[in-house]
Structure formats: C-alpha cells, structure tokens
Motif scaffolding. Structure first.
Motif, PDB file in Angstrom:
ATOM      1  N   VAL A 131       3.225  59.449 112.259  1.00 18.35           N
ATOM      2  CA  VAL A 131       2.674  60.609 112.034  1.00 18.35           C
ATOM      3  C   VAL A 131       3.287  61.556 112.593  1.00 18.35           C
ATOM      4  CG1 VAL A 131       0.717  61.937 112.084  1.00 18.35           C
ATOM      5  CG2 VAL A 131       0.463  59.801 111.592  1.00 18.35           C
ATOM      6  N   HIS A 132       4.046  62.719 112.026  1.00 15.91           N
ATOM      7  CA  HIS A 132       4.753  63.685 112.341  1.00 15.91           C
ATOM      8  C   HIS A 132       3.779  64.866 112.943  1.00 15.91           C
ATOM      9  CE1 HIS A 132       8.151  61.627 111.347  1.00 15.91           C
ATOM     10  NE2 HIS A 132       8.154  61.807 109.910  1.00 15.91           N
ATOM     11  N   LEU A 133       3.127  64.641 113.870  1.00 14.32           N
ATOM     12  CA  LEU A 133       2.096  65.782 114.182  1.00 14.32           C
ATOM     13  C   LEU A 133       2.247  67.126 114.580  1.00 14.32           C
ATOM     14  CD1 LEU A 133      -0.874  64.823 114.040  1.00 14.32           C
ATOM     15  CD2 LEU A 133      -0.907  64.899 116.738  1.00 14.32           C
ATOM     16  N   TYR A 134       1.536  68.052 114.133  1.00 16.03           N
ATOM     17  CA  TYR A 134       1.556  69.286 114.248  1.00 16.03           C
ATOM     18  C   TYR A 134       2.873  70.132 113.908  1.00 16.03           C
ATOM     19  CZ  TYR A 134      -2.317  68.087 117.541  1.00 16.03           C
ATOM     20  OH  TYR A 134      -3.540  67.843 118.066  1.00 16.03           O
ATOM     21  N   HIS A 153       8.435  48.359 106.330  1.00 20.13           N
ATOM     22  CA  HIS A 153       8.454  49.553 105.294  1.00 20.13           C
ATOM     23  C   HIS A 153       7.910  50.703 106.535  1.00 20.13           C
ATOM     24  CE1 HIS A 153       8.958  48.117 101.462  1.00 20.13           C
ATOM     25  NE2 HIS A 153       7.970  47.426 101.665  1.00 20.13           N
ATOM     26  N   ILE A 154       8.754  51.906 106.370  1.00 18.70           N
ATOM     27  CA  ILE A 154       8.276  53.002 107.028  1.00 18.70           C
ATOM     28  C   ILE A 154       7.669  54.108 106.263  1.00 18.70           C
ATOM     29  CG2 ILE A 154       8.934  55.094 108.574  1.00 18.70           C
ATOM     30  CD1 ILE A 154      11.206  53.406 109.751  1.00 18.70           C
ATOM     31  N   ILE A 155       6.263  54.374 106.485  1.00 19.30           N
ATOM     32  CA  ILE A 155       5.733  55.419 105.459  1.00 19.30           C
ATOM     33  C   ILE A 155       5.401  56.612 106.457  1.00 19.30           C
ATOM     34  CG2 ILE A 155       3.833  55.917 103.988  1.00 19.30           C
ATOM     35  CD1 ILE A 155       3.790  53.114 103.357  1.00 19.30           C
ATOM     36  N   GLU A 156       6.238  57.767 106.115  1.00 21.86           N
ATOM     37  CA  GLU A 156       5.917  58.885 106.926  1.00 21.86           C
ATOM     38  C   GLU A 156       4.880  59.427 106.648  1.00 21.86           C
ATOM     39  OE1 GLU A 156       9.623  61.327 107.874  1.00 21.86           O
ATOM     40  OE2 GLU A 156      10.284  60.111 105.923  1.00 21.86           O
ATOM     41  N   ASP A 157       4.076  59.804 107.497  1.00 23.83           N
ATOM     42  CA  ASP A 157       3.142  60.684 107.270  1.00 23.83           C
ATOM     43  C   ASP A 157       3.397  62.004 107.770  1.00 23.83           C
ATOM     44  OD1 ASP A 157       0.795  62.332 107.504  1.00 23.83           O
ATOM     45  OD2 ASP A 157      -0.720  60.708 108.196  1.00 23.83           O
ATOM     46  N   ALA A 158       3.972  62.783 106.795  1.00 26.66           N
ATOM     47  CA  ALA A 158       4.372  64.052 106.990  1.00 26.66           C
ATOM     48  C   ALA A 158       3.569  65.384 106.520  1.00 26.66           C
ATOM     49  CB  ALA A 158       5.952  64.113 106.294  1.00 26.66           C
ATOM     50  N   ALA A 159       2.326  64.893 106.369  1.00 26.37           N
ATOM     51  CA  ALA A 159       1.333  65.877 105.906  1.00 26.37           C
ATOM     52  C   ALA A 159       1.254  67.164 106.499  1.00 26.37           C
ATOM     53  CB  ALA A 159      -0.063  65.382 106.143  1.00 26.37           C
ATOM     54  N   GLN A 160       1.660  67.419 107.909  1.00 27.66           N
ATOM     55  CA  GLN A 160       1.720  68.441 108.901  1.00 27.66           C
ATOM     56  C   GLN A 160       3.295  68.889 108.946  1.00 27.66           C
ATOM     57  OE1 GLN A 160      -0.737  68.116 112.289  1.00 27.66           O
ATOM     58  NE2 GLN A 160      -2.195  67.428 111.259  1.00 27.66           N
ATOM     59  N   ALA A 161       4.159  68.501 108.434  1.00 28.06           N
ATOM     60  CA  ALA A 161       5.527  68.509 108.786  1.00 28.06           C
ATOM     61  C   ALA A 161       6.388  68.763 107.710  1.00 28.06           C
ATOM     62  CB  ALA A 161       5.867  67.365 109.673  1.00 28.06           C
ATOM     63  N   ILE A 162       6.121  69.393 106.323  1.00 26.27           N
ATOM     64  CA  ILE A 162       7.380  69.443 105.602  1.00 26.27           C
ATOM     65  C   ILE A 162       8.256  70.412 106.063  1.00 26.27           C
ATOM     66  CG2 ILE A 162       5.885  71.476 104.338  1.00 26.27           C
ATOM     67  CD1 ILE A 162       7.000  70.370 101.831  1.00 26.27           C
ATOM     68  N   GLY A 163       9.605  70.197 105.953  1.00 25.52           N
ATOM     69  CA  GLY A 163      10.612  70.893 106.369  1.00 25.52           C
ATOM     70  C   GLY A 163      11.086  70.628 107.905  1.00 25.52           C
ATOM     71  N   SER A 164      10.276  70.009 108.785  1.00 27.38           N
ATOM     72  CA  SER A 164      10.613  69.503 110.049  1.00 27.38           C
ATOM     73  C   SER A 164      11.958  68.764 109.997  1.00 27.38           C
ATOM     74  CB  SER A 164       9.500  68.862 110.686  1.00 27.38           C
ATOM     75  OG  SER A 164       8.460  69.622 110.865  1.00 27.38           O
ATOM     76  N   GLN A 165      12.610  68.682 111.035  1.00 27.15           N
ATOM     77  CA  GLN A 165      13.936  67.838 111.062  1.00 27.15           C
ATOM     78  C   GLN A 165      14.159  66.967 112.402  1.00 27.15           C
ATOM     79  OE1 GLN A 165      17.561  69.382 109.585  1.00 27.15           O
ATOM     80  NE2 GLN A 165      16.611  71.146 109.120  1.00 27.15           N
ATOM     81  N   TYR A 166      14.649  65.812 112.228  1.00 34.74           N
ATOM     82  CA  TYR A 166      14.839  64.813 113.478  1.00 34.74           C
ATOM     83  C   TYR A 166      16.231  64.657 113.385  1.00 34.74           C
ATOM     84  CZ  TYR A 166      14.973  60.669 116.236  1.00 34.74           C
ATOM     85  OH  TYR A 166      15.324  59.641 117.363  1.00 34.74           O
ATOM     86  N   LYS A 167      17.031  65.207 114.351  1.00 31.67           N
ATOM     87  CA  LYS A 167      18.548  64.908 114.518  1.00 31.67           C
ATOM     88  C   LYS A 167      19.269  65.290 113.368  1.00 31.67           C
ATOM     89  CE  LYS A 167      18.405  61.490 118.156  1.00 31.67           C
ATOM     90  NZ  LYS A 167      18.670  60.107 118.326  1.00 31.67           N
ATOM     91  N   GLU A 168      18.643  66.449 112.686  1.00 38.56           N
ATOM     92  CA  GLU A 168      19.338  67.193 111.409  1.00 38.56           C
ATOM     93  C   GLU A 168      18.984  66.207 110.124  1.00 38.56           C
ATOM     94  OE1 GLU A 168      23.631  68.022 112.156  1.00 38.56           O
ATOM     95  OE2 GLU A 168      23.165  69.238 113.593  1.00 38.56           O
ATOM     96  N   ARG A 169      17.918  65.495 110.020  1.00 37.89           N
ATOM     97  CA  ARG A 169      17.537  64.800 109.293  1.00 37.89           C
ATOM     98  C   ARG A 169      16.055  65.052 108.761  1.00 37.89           C
ATOM     99  NH1 ARG A 169      18.287  58.644 110.985  1.00 37.89           N
ATOM    100  NH2 ARG A 169      18.296  59.777 113.125  1.00 37.89           N
ATOM    101  N   LYS A 170      15.738  65.511 107.532  1.00 39.28           N
ATOM    102  CA  LYS A 170      14.656  66.080 106.958  1.00 39.28           C
ATOM    103  C   LYS A 170      13.528  65.131 106.997  1.00 39.28           C
ATOM    104  CE  LYS A 170      14.977  70.413 105.745  1.00 39.28           C
ATOM    105  NZ  LYS A 170      15.222  70.887 104.473  1.00 39.28           N
ATOM    106  N   THR A 171      12.181  65.440 107.325  1.00 40.54           N
ATOM    107  CA  THR A 171      11.248  64.602 107.122  1.00 40.54           C
ATOM    108  C   THR A 171      11.126  64.202 105.461  1.00 40.54           C
ATOM    109  OG1 THR A 171       9.646  66.658 106.619  1.00 40.54           O
ATOM    110  CG2 THR A 171       9.742  65.361 108.937  1.00 40.54           C
ATOM    111  N   GLY A 172      10.963  62.922 105.325  1.00 42.47           N
ATOM    112  CA  GLY A 172      11.009  62.634 103.788  1.00 42.47           C
ATOM    113  C   GLY A 172      12.254  61.797 103.657  1.00 42.47           C
ATOM    114  N   GLN A 173      13.299  61.831 104.485  1.00 41.22           N
ATOM    115  CA  GLN A 173      14.455  60.782 104.443  1.00 41.22           C
ATOM    116  C   GLN A 173      14.551  59.978 105.383  1.00 41.22           C
ATOM    117  OE1 GLN A 173      17.518  64.411 105.741  1.00 41.22           O
ATOM    118  NE2 GLN A 173      18.229  62.609 104.851  1.00 41.22           N
ATOM    119  N   LEU A 174      13.370  59.734 106.177  1.00 39.39           N
ATOM    120  CA  LEU A 174      13.400  59.057 107.474  1.00 39.39           C
ATOM    121  C   LEU A 174      12.877  57.560 107.406  1.00 39.39           C
ATOM    122  CD1 LEU A 174      12.608  61.677 109.886  1.00 39.39           C
ATOM    123  CD2 LEU A 174      14.688  60.855 109.660  1.00 39.39           C
ATOM    124  N   GLY A 175      12.257  57.227 106.069  1.00 37.41           N
ATOM    125  CA  GLY A 175      11.679  56.021 105.802  1.00 37.41           C
ATOM    126  C   GLY A 175      11.691  55.582 104.640  1.00 37.41           C
TER     127      GLY A 175
END
Length: 373
Positions: A131-134, A153-175
């Motif tokens: 979960v990408h919290l807050y 499988h990795i299912i990102e719970d990005a409910a609170q994190a549209i547009g957030s990034q991890y090492k220049e990778r967007k939520t949505g492309q991390l799983g």
C-alpha cells in the motif's frame, strides 16, 4: 478561523463551467455506461501510469478485488499486506476467499516493511499488496525482487497515490497491476464512487473487463462468476475534466507539505511532533500530511475545540479488527503498526489551503504542547 480537513468548493468553482458542459454532453448523448468518457479516462490514466491498459470499475475496493481474482487468487491462497491501511485492502483479500497475512510497517514511512515480508512467505503465498500510504510509495525494489524469486503477483494499492513515484517509476508500473480510487477526497476525485485498475498485461486486462460485467463475454454468455462494477459515464466525464489538473494539484500539495514541515521544524520539538519523512528516491503526492505525535487524542480534541479538523488514519489496525479475529493475531504481534495507530494524525491538506491556515494549524499545535509541558 475554521479550517476543514478538505475543502473542494474553490476547486469546483474554478472547474464548474467545464464540468457542467461535460455532464450536459453525457445527458444529451443518453449513453451512461462504459462509453467514450470511460474509454478516454482509461487510456489517459494508463498512459499516465506508463502501462497499456486501464479498466474502469465502480470504486477502489472493487479494483482490488477484481485485480486479485484476475490474478487467480482464491481459496487456499495467502496474500501479504500491511495492517496499517484502510480496510478495503484486506477486505478484498478475504472476499476473494484468500487469507490476509499481515506484515508490520516501517515506522518512518508508515508503509509495509519490505524486510519483514520474506518471513511471512509460505508455499501458499500468491501475491503481495504493498500500500502506497498517504501518497508515498512503499520500498518497491526488494518487494519486486521477492516477487520475481517466488513467482508472486504484486498488486499495488495505489488508492492514495496516483502520480507518486519511486525511483522515477510511477505508481501503476511497479507490479502486475495497480488499483486507484477516485473517491471524492482523493487527489483525483470523482463526485461519487469510482475506481480503476491499470496493468501492462493484455491477458489480465481482458479478464478484468469480463469480471466487471458479471463475467459476461459476449453479453448474456457467462463463463466466470463476475460482478456489476462499472465506472459510469457521469463520473468519468467529471474525472476527464479534472485529470489535466492533477499534476499541478499534486505539486501544490507538495508545496503545502513543505510549508507545514518548515513551520514544524521552527516551532515544535521532535520530542512531541515528527513531520513525515519523504524517502530520497520518492516523489510524494501528499494525499495526507500525517504526523506522529505524543498525546494524539488530546491534541485532536484540542484542535477540534479550536475549529481545526483533523483525521486519524487509522485508529485500529487490521490484524486486531473483530472481523479478522479468526486469523489469530494478538496485540503486540505488529508493534510498529500498533504504535502508529496511537500516534498518527493527519492535518488539513488540499491544494487551495492557504499559508495563513497552515500557520494557524501549527500555531495551535504549538500552543497545545507549550501548555502541556
């Protein structure tokens, strides 16, 4: 000065002509379910997330449930998730017939402690839900490495994190897939319930599309047991008006967070208040600005008496919820999660929040602690 947690009135007034026009066009078309507005939003959110497919669904909770089912998660399987999150994360696992396995959090970020996941793995583990919290991403590289090693499988719970990034990778492309919520309070919010799943897998996208319409393809021919979970045209039309503003709104949230943190450093002791930590590789979108504080409940009551709204996300961890009593967890099993439930408090946060309002919030927090010591 009365300060709400969230005030959408200014945002609405600025967008009102475009929103009214978009809704009128939907009404005039008389096409209300899975039409052009939904298709446009699906394509735009998928592209924004750097993946190929978006599947609009009724809400973020259904997004998690349908993503799990599409990945083949069911009875006898286990899914690893944090216990410090909204109920929908674990609720989706249980509704899929699988068993939630809870892991403690990193006390600095409130996100799942990636280092503790390996000890929770069994031969029944099928997936991990970070979960990408807050608005801050979980530490994904070690989670991705574990998923590859154990074929999970990795299912990102990005409910609170549209547009957030991890090492220049967007939520949505991390799983394998990621789930967004467009609940009205979210950074990109509808005027009711709405959600979306994004994935780079054509096969999974097709399964999700079938599952959201009663498991039907073609219409009236049902090969799997699906659900009625469709993103409607009216909500999609509203979201299409709002979507081009998302990056600017996220940047404004980061600006507001920076102001809060500076004020807190200047006026408050870390003994009483700890501002949120942003990982050096992260781009936080501050869906919430969440502190760790001493005497949390008394502080919240004091702020309420001074017309400042705050929220506690979350006062009781999932592993100690009565509905999950059958899992056999006890108090003390996840100490960092349990401590966060006693210390976390979220301050007013929205793009239109004024500096004067922020100064008032921090000033009242300062007054509380100066009166308490």
């Amino acid at each position: 000065m009365k300060i709400p947690m969230l005030d959408l009135t200014e945002q609405y007034q600025s967008l009102k002509p475009d929103i009214v026009k978009a809704l009128d066009e939907v009404m005039g078309s008389s096409h209300f379910i899975l039409g052009e507005n939904v298709r446009k939003l699906e394509a735009d959110v998928a592209s924004y997330s750097n993946v190929r497919y978006g599947i609009g669904v009724a809400n973020g909770s259904d997004a998690l449930h349908i993503a799990l089912l599409a990945c083949g998660v069911g009875p006898g399987d286990e899914v690893i998730a944090p216990a410090f999150t909204f109920f929908a994360t674990a609720g989706a696992i249980a509704r899929a017939g699988a068993t939630p396995v809870f892991v403690d959090i990193d006390p600095l970020t409130f996100n799942i402690d990636a280092g503790q996941i390996v000890s929770a793995l069994t031969d029944r583990t099928k997936a991990i839900i970070p979960v990408h919290l807050y608005g801050q991403t979980a530490d994904m590289d070690p989670i991705i490495a574990l998923a590859h090693k154990y074929k999970l499988h990795i299912i990102e719970d990005a409910a609170q994190a549209i547009g957030s990034q991890y090492k220049e990778r967007k939520t949505g492309q991390l799983g394998t897939a990621a789930c967004f919520s467009f609940f009205p309070t979210k950074n990109l919010g509808a005027y009711g319930d709405a959600g979306m799943i994004v994935t780079d897998s054509e096969e999974l996208a097709e399964k999700m599309r079938v599952l959201r319409v009663h498991g039907s393809k073609p219409k009236y021919y049902h090969h799997v047991l699906g659900y009625n979970s469709r993103l409607d045209e009216l909500q999609a039309a509203i979201l299409n008006v709002k979507f081009p503003h998302l990056e600017r709104w996220n940047e404004l949230r980061r600006d507001k967070a920076g102001i809060y943190s500076q004020l807190i450093r200047e006026r408050l002791s870390e003994e009483h208040v700890k501002a949120p930590l942003v990982g050096k590789h992260d781009e936080h979108t501050f869906h919430q600005y969440t502190l760790r504080v001493k005497n949390r409940d008394a502080l919240q009551q004091f702020l309420k008496e001074n017309d400042i709204e705050t929220m506690v996300y979350y006062p009781k961890p999932l592993h100690l919820q009565p509905v999950f009593e059958y899992l056999g967890y006890s108090e003390g099993d996840l100490p960092e999660t349990e401590l966060a439930c006693k210390e976390a408090i979220s301050l007013p946060m929205f793009p239109e929040l004024s500096i004067e309002q922020q100064q008032e919030v921090v000033g009242k927090i300062q007054a509380f602690y100066e009166g308490a010591v």
